[in-house]
Design a protein around this motif. Sequence first.
Motif, mmCIF file in Angstrom:
data_model
loop_
_atom_site.group_PDB
_atom_site.id
_atom_site.type_symbol
_atom_site.label_atom_id
_atom_site.label_comp_id
_atom_site.label_asym_id
_atom_site.label_seq_id
_atom_site.Cartn_x
_atom_site.Cartn_y
_atom_site.Cartn_z
ATOM 1 N N UNK A 71 0.838 -1.194 0.000
ATOM 2 C CA UNK A 71 0.000 0.000 0.000
ATOM 3 C C UNK A 71 0.873 1.244 0.000
ATOM 4 N N UNK A 72 0.517 2.211 -0.813
ATOM 5 C CA UNK A 72 1.262 3.469 -0.857
ATOM 6 C C UNK A 72 1.012 4.241 0.434
ATOM 7 N N UNK A 73 2.074 4.565 1.141
ATOM 8 C CA UNK A 73 1.950 5.268 2.415
ATOM 9 C C UNK A 73 1.410 6.680 2.191
ATOM 10 N N UNK A 95 2.853 6.820 10.361
ATOM 11 C CA UNK A 95 3.275 6.365 11.688
ATOM 12 C C UNK A 95 2.311 5.312 12.220
ATOM 13 N N UNK A 96 2.773 4.545 13.166
ATOM 14 C CA UNK A 96 1.969 3.509 13.796
ATOM 15 C C UNK A 96 0.742 4.118 14.483
ATOM 16 N N UNK A 97 -0.385 3.457 14.354
ATOM 17 C CA UNK A 97 -1.627 3.936 14.971
ATOM 18 C C UNK A 97 -1.971 3.069 16.167
ATOM 19 N N UNK A 111 -13.202 1.920 22.054
ATOM 20 C CA UNK A 111 -11.801 2.161 21.749
ATOM 21 C C UNK A 111 -11.553 1.858 20.286
ATOM 22 N N UNK A 112 -11.162 2.871 19.552
ATOM 23 C CA UNK A 112 -10.875 2.684 18.132
ATOM 24 C C UNK A 112 -9.719 1.705 17.990
ATOM 25 N N UNK A 113 -9.777 0.832 16.989
ATOM 26 C CA UNK A 113 -8.739 -0.194 16.842
ATOM 27 C C UNK A 113 -7.393 0.390 16.463
ATOM 28 N N UNK A 114 -6.333 -0.298 16.882
ATOM 29 C CA UNK A 114 -4.983 0.068 16.485
ATOM 30 C C UNK A 114 -4.774 -0.299 15.026
ATOM 31 N N UNK A 115 -3.706 0.228 14.434
ATOM 32 C CA UNK A 115 -3.396 -0.090 13.058
ATOM 33 C C UNK A 115 -2.954 -1.536 12.895
ATOM 34 N N UNK A 120 1.948 -1.736 11.665
ATOM 35 C CA UNK A 120 0.815 -1.400 12.537
ATOM 36 C C UNK A 120 0.292 -0.001 12.222
ATOM 37 N N UNK A 121 0.233 0.327 10.934
ATOM 38 C CA UNK A 121 -0.136 1.691 10.530
ATOM 39 C C UNK A 121 -1.302 1.734 9.559
ATOM 40 N N UNK A 122 -1.927 0.600 9.248
ATOM 41 C CA UNK A 122 -3.025 0.577 8.290
ATOM 42 C C UNK A 122 -4.349 0.651 9.039
#
Length: 252
Positions: A71-73, A95-97, A111-115, A120-122
Amino acid sequence: MSQDQSKPQRPPEPAPEPARRALLRQAACVASAWAASGVAPTLAGAQTTPEAHGRTLLVDAFGSPLLASRLAVGEPYVFNYPFDSTPVFLIALRDRAEGFALATEAKQPYEAPAGVGPRRAIVAFSAICAHKLMYPTAQISFIGFRKGTGREPSQVIHCCGDDSRYDPQHGARVLAGPAPQPLAAVLLEWEPKSDRLHAVGTLGGEMFNAFFEKYALKLEMEHGPKARTRVGGSSVARPASEFSRQWQTCRP
């Protein structure tokens, strides 16, 4: 009660095991957020736990699995989930989410999910604005991924229709504008061995019923009877630049 009690009720089919595990992990995060804040649910039926909508593989325009590492960052993609007419932003952040405590318009905490993915950034969020329900169409989009200003993150989800701005780094929380709640999160599952991505559910303040009601005629013309059909085993994720012919430029 008008249901025929003489007929045995068929129990709901369980979610596939990987999707079920992902949803349970998100439910545990929600419980932790409640415990930390001392807040308990107050409205019956409010969505404060993950909602399963089926496990859907994300694929490219040729039907091949979309690979997380490719995936293009910083470039958004759009796919439809959980219905054929409800668009979602898919973003590989710089950056990591991390997970982030939020609340719906009805003050229901979640709680919104982590990446996900190798960094761990998607992340993925419903592309239906939480205020006027504007959304990307093939012709034009007033809501998109744009450069942040001032003290905002480097990139934000910005709806030009009402100037609502959301922070994708922190669960699509509202940064500015009249939006009453964050964009609903779409839960993703990443398979490290295959690098494939699946959408497995949603979390937060869903707007689907209001969306279908407001755009009933338009959706009927665009999608026919499939507007409210649930997405099947796969959904095409296209670069946002290819999804809409025109991305409306917002005023500064």
